[in-house]
Design a protein around this motif. Structure first.
Motif, PDB file in Angstrom:
ATOM      1  N   ARG A   1     -16.260 -92.648  42.027  1.00 37.16           N
ATOM      2  CA  ARG A   1     -14.935 -93.165  41.763  1.00 37.16           C
ATOM      3  C   ARG A   1     -14.774 -93.547  40.257  1.00 37.16           C
ATOM      4  O   ARG A   1     -13.690 -93.862  39.642  1.00 37.16           O
ATOM      5  N   ALA A   2     -16.234 -93.907  39.595  1.00 37.69           N
ATOM      6  CA  ALA A   2     -16.243 -94.031  38.169  1.00 37.69           C
ATOM      7  C   ALA A   2     -17.246 -93.331  37.510  1.00 37.69           C
ATOM      8  O   ALA A   2     -18.153 -92.970  38.329  1.00 37.69           O
ATOM      9  N   ASP A   3     -17.286 -93.385  36.311  1.00 30.99           N
ATOM     10  CA  ASP A   3     -18.630 -92.532  35.729  1.00 30.99           C
ATOM     11  C   ASP A   3     -19.840 -93.118  36.104  1.00 30.99           C
ATOM     12  O   ASP A   3     -20.077 -94.355  35.993  1.00 30.99           O
ATOM     13  N   LEU A   4     -20.724 -92.403  36.457  1.00 30.05           N
ATOM     14  CA  LEU A   4     -22.032 -92.952  37.011  1.00 30.05           C
ATOM     15  C   LEU A   4     -23.175 -92.742  36.264  1.00 30.05           C
ATOM     16  O   LEU A   4     -23.627 -91.494  35.832  1.00 30.05           O
ATOM     17  N   ALA A   5     -23.531 -93.827  35.121  1.00 27.80           N
ATOM     18  CA  ALA A   5     -24.558 -93.673  34.280  1.00 27.80           C
ATOM     19  C   ALA A   5     -25.954 -94.199  35.097  1.00 27.80           C
ATOM     20  O   ALA A   5     -26.927 -93.808  34.278  1.00 27.80           O
ATOM     21  N   THR A   6     -26.157 -94.812  36.055  1.00 25.30           N
ATOM     22  CA  THR A   6     -27.063 -95.702  36.515  1.00 25.30           C
ATOM     23  C   THR A   6     -27.508 -95.213  37.770  1.00 25.30           C
ATOM     24  O   THR A   6     -27.838 -95.991  38.609  1.00 25.30           O
ATOM     25  N   VAL A   7     -27.035 -93.991  38.372  1.00 22.10           N
ATOM     26  CA  VAL A   7     -27.294 -93.360  39.752  1.00 22.10           C
ATOM     27  C   VAL A   7     -28.793 -93.183  39.937  1.00 22.10           C
ATOM     28  O   VAL A   7     -29.471 -92.693  39.107  1.00 22.10           O
ATOM     29  N   GLY A   8     -29.260 -93.628  41.091  1.00 19.41           N
ATOM     30  CA  GLY A   8     -30.524 -93.117  41.610  1.00 19.41           C
ATOM     31  C   GLY A   8     -30.654 -92.243  42.825  1.00 19.41           C
ATOM     32  O   GLY A   8     -30.209 -92.762  43.860  1.00 19.41           O
ATOM     33  N   LEU A   9     -31.056 -91.038  42.598  1.00 20.04           N
ATOM     34  CA  LEU A   9     -31.210 -90.248  43.603  1.00 20.04           C
ATOM     35  C   LEU A   9     -32.621 -90.187  44.290  1.00 20.04           C
ATOM     36  O   LEU A   9     -33.561 -90.536  43.892  1.00 20.04           O
ATOM     37  N   ALA A  10     -32.394 -90.140  45.736  1.00 19.72           N
ATOM     38  CA  ALA A  10     -33.379 -90.020  46.625  1.00 19.72           C
ATOM     39  C   ALA A  10     -34.396 -91.408  46.504  1.00 19.72           C
ATOM     40  O   ALA A  10     -35.379 -91.150  46.479  1.00 19.72           O
TER      41      ALA A  10
END
Length: 524
Positions: A254-263
């Motif tokens: 929905r917004a720019d994701l700069a701090t996403v953590g995968l798995a």
């Protein structure tokens, strides 16, 4: 939210507002759309539609009898095993958690049969209420708190709990002869609280696909929703010695994701061999995981022992196209823990194996201080180097394995880490030791070809490095108790409060014999 209460709070975050899918097939017919069998594309479409609308985090009001349930009353409500779904010739059984206590946001659970998805209506008759009394009838669209799957995991004639989805996007699963410890998550957002609080996206709806007779795997779909993104997930659960969960996901920011953590993985580390500050306990060690394992894209294997730090510590391990990472419970000896109830020696490690190229990024490890074993204080995840732009779908897939005591690579591995004050020798070393500016680390390596080299230890070299300060001495001693070697490394820093990161591995000639041991240290 205080950092020490993560385990309680995040499990209390539910799976978002109820999204009722009843009548989906009839709506298709009314609109003249062709009816097609349910599939992952349907969940992706729902995620895209949801992302086009503002996030709605409102919690629907629960009927008073449920809203007032405390932990004991909620826990007393048990799903009746004879009412479990998926029983028609399938080795899997589906049970549903009742709403209540911390789990107050309903989730919809659908059964998929013959390509048609149908929501399971709430019925009080599905549960043995025990001593809990609900004083009035509850609506059929009430929803559930989460779900769990049973299968004949340990014995062919006994159904054991296999996987649980409960709270936010959390899930836990077991391999053979394992007990619950750490948890996995669908996604993490802003774990370190950069510029605001951490977000906990939630699974708001599930679709459980009825398996074929004698199927060896179960497929579960989930719709994720949160302030910053939505997502479609497919989990293929295959039970076994090392139960695996194959994950396919499409994320819609929905917004720019700069701090996403995968798995992301979440665990607990309180007391260990390398951290005895909270040692007033008959049990020598207390942890669900004792280290972070990384299979780097370069082919190098890394081992970072976990720690209970004095303050929040965030570590980044940069990489490109990683082969895997996970929080592991490597020490599986009962004598290490001496706990007859918690059985920490039977807790699994979760190892994430990406499919395809994940590009540039880093494995992020966050360790929080804790003074009790009840708090989840460790988080590990993959952090992409580039932000995900708003509105652009991101697709990824990976597998998570519930690992027991099996080695993940053929080389030598770390089995013990100890830290002591160095033996002073000479004026300079005496002053460093007295001032807390030097430390000795003892690292036991075992496995691989190390037993072969014990007869000729002079051919094995300790390769040690430090990001700051200097290595003042190293030594290597055969260790028959682990059928390997013990390396001793002395390091010195220049000022109190200065920090460094240590790297150590063993080699013979030009060949690495072991994984690389990584460790942070701060001078007193």
């Amino acid at each position: 939210m205080t950092e020490l209460n993560r385990r309680i709070v995040v499990q209390g975050l539910a799976s978002a507002a109820l999204l009722v899918s009843a009548g989906e097939a009839s709506a298709q017919r009314a609109e003249g759309r062709p009816e097609t069998p349910f599939g992952f594309a349907d969940v992706e479409r729902r995620a895209k539609d949801l992302a086009a609308r503002p996030y709605d985090g409102r919690v629907p009001a629960l009927p008073a009898p449920i809203a007032k349930l405390d932990y004991d009353a909620w826990r007393d409500i048990r799903f009746k095993p004879e009412k479990a779904f998926l029983g028609e010739g399938s080795p899997f059984r589906l049970q549903l958690f009742h709403l209540g206590f911390l789990y107050t946001r309903p989730v919809t659970v659908n059964l998929v049969r013959g390509g048609l998805a149908t929501p399971i209506p709430y019925q009080a008759s599905l549960y043995d209420m025990g001593r809990t009394k609900l004083d009035r009838a509850l609506p059929l669209d009430l929803g559930f708190a989460g779900l769990r799957i049973h299968s004949p995991l340990n014995k062919p004639n006994l159904l054991d709990e296999l996987i649980v989805f409960l709270g936010a996007s959390y899930y836990r699963f077991l391999g053979r002869d394992q007990l619950y410890g750490l948890s996995a998550r669908g996604l993490a957002v802003n774990v370190e609280g950069r510029g605001g609080a951490e977000e906990f996206p939630t699974f708001r709806e599930f679709w459980v696909v009825t398996p074929e007779t004698n199927a060896d795997a179960l497929e579960i779909h989930a719709l994720l929703d949160g302030p910053s993104l939505t997502g479609a997930f497919r989990f293929t659960v295959t039970p076994g010695d090392e139960t695996s969960v194959a994950v396919t996901a499409t994320l819609i920011p929905r917004a720019d994701l700069a701090t996403v953590g995968l798995a992301p993985l979440t665990s607990m580390y309180f007391i260990g061999e390398n951290d005895r500050r909270h040692a007033d306990d008959y049990r020598p060690e207390l942890h669900d995981s004792d280290g972070l394992q990384i299979a780097a894209g370069s082919g190098e294997w890394l081992w970072r022992p976990l720690d209970n730090p004095r303050g929040r510590r965030i570590s980044q391990f940069g990489d490109r196209d990683p082969k895997g990472f996970g929080l592991m419970q490597r020490d599986r000896r009962f004598e290490t823990y001496q706990d007859l109830e918690a059985s920490y020696d039977r807790r699994p490690g979760y190892f994430v194996e990406p499919e395809g190229a994940w590009g540039e990024g880093a494995v992020m490890l966050m360790e929080l201080p804790t003074d009790t074993e009840t708090n989840d204080n460790v988080v590990a995840c993959w952090r992409p180097a580039q932000p995900y732009p708003a509105g652009v779908p991101v697709s990824l897939s990976y597998r998570v394995r519930a690992v027991g005591g099996a080695a993940l690579h053929p080389g030598g591995r770390v089995v013990n880490t100890f830290s002591v004050a160095p033996v002073a020798s000479g004026t300079a070393k005496s002053e460093e030791a007295k001032g807390g500016l030097s430390r000795r680390f003892l690292v036991d390596f075992a496995g691989g070809d190390l037993a072969y080299y014990r007869a000729a230890p002079g051919r094995v070299e300790v390769v040690a490095g430090t990001a700051v300060g200097r290595i003042t001495a190293t030594s290597l001693t055969p260790n028959p108790h682990v059928d390997g070697f013990r390396a001793a490394i002395d390091v010195a820093l220049e000022a109190p409060g200065q920090s460094t990161d240590l790297r150590v591995f063993l080699r013979a000639g030009g060949r690495a014999l072991t994984e690389t041991w990584l460790y942070p240290w701060t001078a007193a």
